[in-house]
Design a protein around this motif. Structure first.
Motif, short mmCIF file in Angstrom:
data_model
loop_
_atom_site.label_atom_id
_atom_site.label_comp_id
_atom_site.label_asym_id
_atom_site.label_seq_id
_atom_site.Cartn_x
_atom_site.Cartn_y
_atom_site.Cartn_z
N ASN A 115 28.09 20.30 -81.01
CA ASN A 115 28.26 21.98 -79.69
C ASN A 115 28.98 22.34 -81.51
OD1 ASN A 115 27.10 22.07 -78.22
ND2 ASN A 115 28.77 21.56 -76.18
N SER A 116 30.22 22.45 -82.17
CA SER A 116 30.70 22.44 -83.22
C SER A 116 31.61 21.87 -84.17
CB SER A 116 32.28 23.90 -82.80
OG SER A 116 32.78 23.10 -81.64
N ILE A 117 31.82 21.84 -85.27
CA ILE A 117 32.66 21.60 -86.23
C ILE A 117 33.90 22.19 -86.68
CG2 ILE A 117 30.53 20.31 -87.29
CD1 ILE A 117 30.39 22.29 -89.26
N LYS A 118 34.60 21.73 -86.88
CA LYS A 118 35.77 21.92 -87.72
C LYS A 118 36.36 21.91 -88.70
CE LYS A 118 38.40 22.95 -82.92
NZ LYS A 118 39.53 22.31 -82.30
N ASN A 119 35.61 20.77 -89.19
CA ASN A 119 35.77 20.38 -90.78
C ASN A 119 34.65 19.80 -91.15
OD1 ASN A 119 36.60 18.31 -93.01
ND2 ASN A 119 38.62 18.74 -91.93
N ILE A 120 33.81 19.77 -92.18
CA ILE A 120 32.98 19.36 -92.53
C ILE A 120 32.60 17.72 -93.37
CG2 ILE A 120 32.84 20.38 -95.06
CD1 ILE A 120 29.98 20.54 -94.72
N ASP A 121 33.81 18.30 -93.98
CA ASP A 121 34.34 16.88 -94.26
C ASP A 121 34.37 15.56 -93.49
OD1 ASP A 121 34.98 17.58 -96.43
OD2 ASP A 121 36.99 17.96 -95.88
N GLN A 122 34.70 15.98 -92.12
CA GLN A 122 34.52 14.76 -91.13
C GLN A 122 32.55 14.81 -90.44
OE1 GLN A 122 36.93 13.34 -89.57
NE2 GLN A 122 35.68 12.08 -89.03
N PHE A 123 32.40 15.68 -90.51
CA PHE A 123 31.07 15.57 -90.42
C PHE A 123 30.46 14.48 -91.25
CE2 PHE A 123 26.55 16.79 -91.26
CZ PHE A 123 25.98 17.28 -89.70
N VAL A 124 30.39 15.37 -92.91
CA VAL A 124 29.62 14.60 -93.84
C VAL A 124 30.38 12.74 -93.35
CG1 VAL A 124 29.89 14.12 -96.49
CG2 VAL A 124 29.77 16.50 -95.08
N GLU A 125 31.55 12.52 -93.44
CA GLU A 125 32.65 10.81 -93.16
C GLU A 125 30.59 10.33 -91.89
OE1 GLU A 125 35.43 8.67 -91.45
OE2 GLU A 125 36.21 10.13 -93.37
N ASP A 126 30.79 11.36 -90.46
CA ASP A 126 30.61 10.13 -89.37
C ASP A 126 28.67 10.52 -90.29
OD1 ASP A 126 32.23 10.21 -88.29
OD2 ASP A 126 31.93 12.30 -87.26
N PHE A 127 27.85 11.03 -90.77
CA PHE A 127 26.55 10.83 -91.50
C PHE A 127 27.08 10.38 -92.23
CE2 PHE A 127 23.07 12.64 -93.82
CZ PHE A 127 22.50 12.51 -93.28
N ILE A 128 27.05 10.53 -93.42
CA ILE A 128 27.37 8.61 -93.90
C ILE A 128 27.50 7.96 -93.53
CG2 ILE A 128 28.68 7.89 -95.79
CD1 ILE A 128 28.97 10.57 -97.29
N ARG A 129 27.89 7.35 -92.14
CA ARG A 129 28.49 5.97 -91.57
C ARG A 129 26.60 6.04 -91.52
NH1 ARG A 129 32.06 7.77 -88.68
NH2 ARG A 129 33.91 6.93 -89.80
N GLU A 130 26.34 6.79 -90.42
CA GLU A 130 25.09 6.49 -89.48
C GLU A 130 24.29 6.12 -90.97
OE1 GLU A 130 22.51 5.53 -86.90
OE2 GLU A 130 24.88 5.52 -86.75
N PHE A 131 23.87 7.12 -91.98
CA PHE A 131 23.12 7.32 -93.27
C PHE A 131 23.35 5.37 -93.67
CE2 PHE A 131 22.54 7.23 -98.02
CZ PHE A 131 20.91 7.98 -97.82
N GLN A 132 23.94 5.20 -93.98
CA GLN A 132 23.97 3.38 -94.82
C GLN A 132 23.62 2.21 -93.85
OE1 GLN A 132 28.68 3.45 -95.57
NE2 GLN A 132 28.13 4.77 -97.04
#
Length: 219
Positions: free
Chosen positions: A5-22
């Motif tokens: 529903n929301s994010i507080k830190n884009i860095d954490q979002f990117v980390e989670d996305f990259i993990r799935e991306f890989q």
């Protein structure tokens, strides 16, 4: 995890996305979910000796506690793609080192952004567009800070700041029938702020949607 529903830190979002991306890309199977029926009658394999290379940028950025990426409505001045809703990007130039540089250069030009604030995550599945003979490479990236957009007046009619939670709601997906050049085309599309996002861009975004859902980053 605070998603979807929301994010507080884009860095954490990117980390989670990259993990799935890989873990691997959904690929053309995900793209086909938003494929217009006309592609069933087209040559969907490119000829490398004739095809023109291009790239587009999916550029995440944080605004408040929400995540966005920009789409653009092409202006009437850009006659080849007049009025289309698309991702920023364009054709590869000989001065570009690679297609990542192409995507960044075009985004700088079209959206008035600073290239040094664009951080690359990586490429997702490429897509051949038979009608224009372009091989398009989508690149995923994120922007450092809040972008200050300044649209190129020749190429861009407007910039559409696209909230990912809104875009990927089930009731924002539709299908219409288009009659063009003697063909009846079944065209699935995303509704975004009163615009219809369909065709190649919708197919690219469909793979993005699959990645985000797989990582539990959207509902």
């Amino acid at each position: 995890m605070i998603y979807p529903n929301s994010i507080k830190n884009i860095d954490q979002f990117v980390e989670d996305f990259i993990r799935e991306f890989q873990m691997g890309l959904p690929g053309s199977k995900a793209q086909q979910k938003m494929s217009p029926s006309i592609r069933n009658y087209s040559n969907n394999k490119n000829d490398p000796s004739l095809t023109r290379d291009s790239s587009v940028l999916i550029l995440f950025y944080q605004k408040g506690d929400q995540l966005y990426f920009p789409l653009i409505e092409r202006s009437n001045g850009d006659h080849k793609h007049s009025g289309q809703i698309s991702l920023p990007g364009g054709k590869f130039e000989l001065t570009d080192k690679n297609l990542i540089e192409t995507a960044i250069r075009e985004t700088e030009e079209e959206l008035g952004l600073l290239g040094e604030k664009i951080h690359i995550i990586g490429p997702i599945t490429g897509l051949y567009i038979p009608i224009s003979n372009f091989q398009v490479q989508p690149i995923v990236a994120y922007y450092e800070g809040l972008p200050q957009f300044k649209a190129d007046s020749f190429e861009v009619k407007q910039i559409i700041e696209t909230n990912i939670q809104e875009l990927f709601k089930a009731d924002n997906k539709h299908e219409e029938t288009i009659h063009k050049n003697g063909f009846e085309i079944k065209a699935p599309y995303y509704e975004v702020k009163g615009h219809k996002l369909w065709g190649a861009t919708a197919m690219i975004v469909s793979e993005l949607e699959e990645l985000l859902k797989r990582a539990n980053l959207i509902e």
